[in-house]
Design an enzyme around this catalytic site. Structure first.
Site, PDB file in Angstrom:
ATOM      1  N   SER A 135       0.888  -0.990   0.118  1.00 24.74           N
ATOM      2  CA  SER A 135       0.172  -0.119  -0.376  1.00 24.74           C
ATOM      3  C   SER A 135       0.966   1.032   0.272  1.00 24.74           C
ATOM      4  CB  SER A 135      -1.098   0.490   1.145  1.00 24.74           C
ATOM      5  OG  SER A 135      -1.778   1.087   0.747  1.00 24.74           O
ATOM      6  N   LYS A 161      -0.265  -1.146  -4.581  1.00 26.50           N
ATOM      7  CA  LYS A 161      -2.144  -0.068  -3.872  1.00 26.50           C
ATOM      8  C   LYS A 161      -1.870   0.883  -3.462  1.00 26.50           C
ATOM      9  CE  LYS A 161      -4.513  -0.394   0.253  1.00 26.50           C
ATOM     10  NZ  LYS A 161      -5.732  -1.022   1.402  1.00 26.50           N
ATOM     11  N   LEU A 162      -2.501   2.490  -4.634  1.00 31.08           N
ATOM     12  CA  LEU A 162      -2.642   4.054  -4.035  1.00 31.08           C
ATOM     13  C   LEU A 162      -3.246   3.860  -3.113  1.00 31.08           C
ATOM     14  CD1 LEU A 162      -1.844   4.717  -7.630  1.00 31.08           C
ATOM     15  CD2 LEU A 162       0.141   3.491  -6.497  1.00 31.08           C
ATOM     16  N   LYS A 163      -3.040   5.022  -2.769  1.00 36.93           N
ATOM     17  CA  LYS A 163      -4.005   5.517  -1.912  1.00 36.93           C
ATOM     18  C   LYS A 163      -4.125   6.364  -2.656  1.00 36.93           C
ATOM     19  CE  LYS A 163      -4.077   3.426   2.199  1.00 36.93           C
ATOM     20  NZ  LYS A 163      -5.672   2.916   2.590  1.00 36.93           N
ATOM     21  N   ASP A 189      -7.052   2.996  -2.902  1.00 39.83           N
ATOM     22  CA  ASP A 189      -8.253   2.673  -1.985  1.00 39.83           C
ATOM     23  C   ASP A 189      -8.269   4.070  -1.308  1.00 39.83           C
ATOM     24  OD1 ASP A 189      -9.125   2.799   0.903  1.00 39.83           O
ATOM     25  OD2 ASP A 189      -7.326   1.319   1.648  1.00 39.83           O
ATOM     26  N   ASN A 191     -10.673   5.343   1.861  1.00 35.79           N
ATOM     27  CA  ASN A 191     -10.673   5.958   2.605  1.00 35.79           C
ATOM     28  C   ASN A 191     -11.953   6.099   2.874  1.00 35.79           C
ATOM     29  OD1 ASN A 191      -7.409   4.710   3.314  1.00 35.79           O
ATOM     30  ND2 ASN A 191      -8.386   3.295   4.641  1.00 35.79           N
ATOM     31  N   GLU A 214     -11.176   0.654  -3.751  1.00 33.94           N
ATOM     32  CA  GLU A 214     -11.536   0.711  -2.372  1.00 33.94           C
ATOM     33  C   GLU A 214     -12.137   1.504  -1.112  1.00 33.94           C
ATOM     34  OE1 GLU A 214      -7.850  -1.482  -0.478  1.00 33.94           O
ATOM     35  OE2 GLU A 214      -8.617  -0.827   2.071  1.00 33.94           O
ATOM     36  N   ASP A 239     -13.908  -1.958   2.983  1.00 30.85           N
ATOM     37  CA  ASP A 239     -13.190  -2.301   3.857  1.00 30.85           C
ATOM     38  C   ASP A 239     -13.345  -2.030   4.988  1.00 30.85           C
ATOM     39  OD1 ASP A 239     -11.074  -1.994   5.637  1.00 30.85           O
ATOM     40  OD2 ASP A 239     -10.063  -0.898   4.682  1.00 30.85           O
ATOM     41  N   LYS A 263      -9.901  -7.721   7.231  1.00 34.78           N
ATOM     42  CA  LYS A 263      -8.651  -7.429   8.639  1.00 34.78           C
ATOM     43  C   LYS A 263      -9.730  -7.402   9.298  1.00 34.78           C
ATOM     44  CE  LYS A 263      -7.251  -2.586   6.607  1.00 34.78           C
ATOM     45  NZ  LYS A 263      -7.657  -1.162   7.162  1.00 34.78           N
ATOM     46  N   GLY A 291      -4.683  -4.303   6.017  1.00 42.53           N
ATOM     47  CA  GLY A 291      -3.357  -4.526   6.425  1.00 42.53           C
ATOM     48  C   GLY A 291      -3.749  -3.261   7.574  1.00 42.53           C
TER      49      GLY A 291
HETATM   50  O1  SMG Z   1      -0.463  -2.248   6.680  1.00 47.84           O
HETATM   51  O2  SMG Z   1       0.542  -2.203   4.986  1.00 47.84           O
HETATM   52  C1  SMG Z   1      -0.371  -1.914   5.838  1.00 47.84           C
HETATM   53  C2  SMG Z   1      -1.746  -0.786   5.208  1.00 47.84           C
HETATM   54  C3  SMG Z   1      -2.354  -1.318   4.033  1.00 47.84           C
HETATM   55  O3  SMG Z   1      -2.845   1.017   3.437  1.00 47.84           O
HETATM   56  C4  SMG Z   1      -3.454  -0.229   3.829  1.00 47.84           C
HETATM   57  N1  SMG Z   1      -4.335   0.287   5.481  1.00 47.84           N
HETATM   58  O4  SMG Z   1      -7.507   0.841   4.600  1.00 47.84           O
HETATM   59  O5  SMG Z   1      -6.803  -0.381   3.905  1.00 47.84           O
HETATM   60  C5  SMG Z   1      -6.486   0.770   4.851  1.00 47.84           C
HETATM   61  C6  SMG Z   1      -5.634   1.124   5.019  1.00 47.84           C
HETATM   62  C7  SMG Z   1      -5.598   1.324   6.893  1.00 47.84           C
HETATM   63  C8  SMG Z   1      -4.621   1.626   7.986  1.00 47.84           C
HETATM   64  S1  SMG Z   1      -3.547   3.765   7.401  1.00 47.84           S
HETATM   65  C9  SMG Z   1      -3.005   4.195   8.931  1.00 47.84           C
HETATM   66 MG    MG Z   2      -8.295   0.347   2.856  1.00 50.09          MG
END
Ligand code: SMG
Ligand code: MG
Length: 373
Positions: A135, A161-163, A189, A191, A214, A239, A263, A291
């Site tokens: 990520s 995966k790109l935020k 993703d 969020n 996501e 998620d 998760k 994660g």
């Molecule tokens: O554990 O590699 C990891 C992080 C993966 O992007 C990740 N997690 O929304 O999926 C999600 C985020 C939540 C935690 S971000 C601090």
């Molecule tokens: Mg997520």
């Protein structure tokens, strides 16, 4: 198994690089660890709550509070304990799934260690190694992003995966596709950073052949995701919205998602996570393991889960060095894009005593057994 007591331990783990998402930037992982001591074995559980309630309503201090005030005492009421009894004992207390998951995991780990069985085998794993994605946080510039993605691809990660967030979505995706090609498995993703009013904008991601988008919308906006899924061709993955097997079944039935991020912390534990896997498999919905910037303890359990048959997409189960210079356990190392599934009893990994001591910021012992404990 008789419980003698539970230790709450706070550790501060500096991240190798800041991790920026649509809700904030993490520079240090403030983790709550649980160590369950029983008459037969000890077990570990890692609470995935973040320091602040920005990913979800849970946060580290609240998890510690609800554990010491309600959840741990509830276990004391059970004369003999096994992991399957934990969730029913905690049901009277609403929410706090990350805290509950940590407690159930620690009890499960103790039980499996006592019996010499691995978590992977207990859950029904069918693979001895799992393919890994990574990520990638929001960056200050496209050049910085391309450097980071190039480094991860060179390391062997099989999926990126790109935020994303408004203002950092179509251009970074386009840039990664242009530089690294259409073959790279790529997903995004958000969020919860968008609303349904952004549907037409999000459809601009359609031409890039993403695996999935996501959690684009608010966690409570399940119907909005169903509407969005009718408008965009990128598969919608949930998620934050998925908190139980029941909510997964509802979201799938409503057409709100065609992929699920599992998760265990978000859903109250590995046993519920397995039920989500089963529900999704019955509906033909692929799942992958999310994660929460776990240490080696949490990662060991995630990798075991990711080895179940329905986990057909690479997870956010990256190697230790993607997060920490020194992990709490022997490091998880990427080999040919995969992590090995631990085979030892329970989680199959132990905290390294010296590392654990050096990152610990507080400990608290809650006695549960008879006199003297
Ligand atoms: O554990 O590699 C990891 C992080 C993966 O992007 C990740 N997690 O929304 O999926 C999600 C985020 C939540 C935690 S971000 C601090
Ligand atoms: Mg997520």
């Amino acid at each position: 198994m008789n419980l003698e007591g539970i230790e709450l331990r706070r550790v501060a783990m500096p991240l190798v690089t800041p991790f920026r998402t649509s809700f904030g930037t993490e520079t240090t992982r403030d983790v709550l660890l649980l160590r369950v001591v029983t008459d037969r074995a000890e077990g570990w559980g890692e609470c995935v709550a973040m320091a602040d309630p920005r990913y979800s309503s849970e946060y580290t201090e609240a998890a510690a509070d609800v554990l010491r005030r309600y959840l741990v005492p509830a276990l004391a009421a059970a004369p003999r304990l096994d992991a399957h009894a934990v969730a029913p004992l905690l049901t009277p207390f609403k929410g706090h799934r990350m805290a509950k998951a940590a407690l159930e995991t620690a009890v499960l780990d103790a039980e499996l260690r006592a019996e010499g069985r691995s978590l992977a085998r207990e859950l029904g794993a069918v693979r001895d190694r799992v393919p890994c994605g990574v990520s990638v946080g929001i960056m200050g510039s496209i050049a910085e992003l391309l450097d980071a993605v190039g480094g991860y691809l060179a390391a062997g990660y099989v999926r990126i995966k790109l935020k994303i967030q408004p203002g950092w979505d179509v251009e970074p995706v386009r840039a990664v596709r242009e530089r690294f090609g259409d073959e790279v498995l790529l997903q995004v993703d958000a969020n919860t950073a968008y609303t349904l009013a952004d549907a037409r904008h999000l459809s601009r991601l359609d031409p890039f052949g993403l695996l999935l988008i996501e959690q684009p919308l608010d966690e409570e906006d399940v119907l909005g995701h169903a509407e969005l899924a009718k408008v965009i061709t990128t598969p919608v993955c949930l998620d934050e919205s998925i908190t139980s097997a029941r909510s997964a079944a509802a979201a799938i039935t409503l057409g709100a998602c065609s992929v699920v991020n599992v998760k265990p912390g978000r859903v109250g534990g590995y046993l519920e996570a397995r039920r989500i896997h089963d529900v999704c498999a019955a509906h033909g919905v692929p799942v992958w393991c999310g994660g929460m910037l776990e240490t080696g303890l949490g990662r060991a359990a995630n990798v075991a889960l990711a080895a179940l048959p329905g986990f057909t997409l690479p997870g956010d189960t990256s190697a230790s060095d993607r997060y920490f210079a020194t992990d709490l356990t022997a490091p998880f190392v990427l080999e040919d894009g995969h992590l090995a599934v631990p085979t030892g009893p329970g989680l199959g990994v132990e905290p390294l005593a010296a590392v654990l001591e050096s990152v610990t910021t507080a400990t608290e012992w809650i006695p549960l057994g008879g006199p003297g404990t």
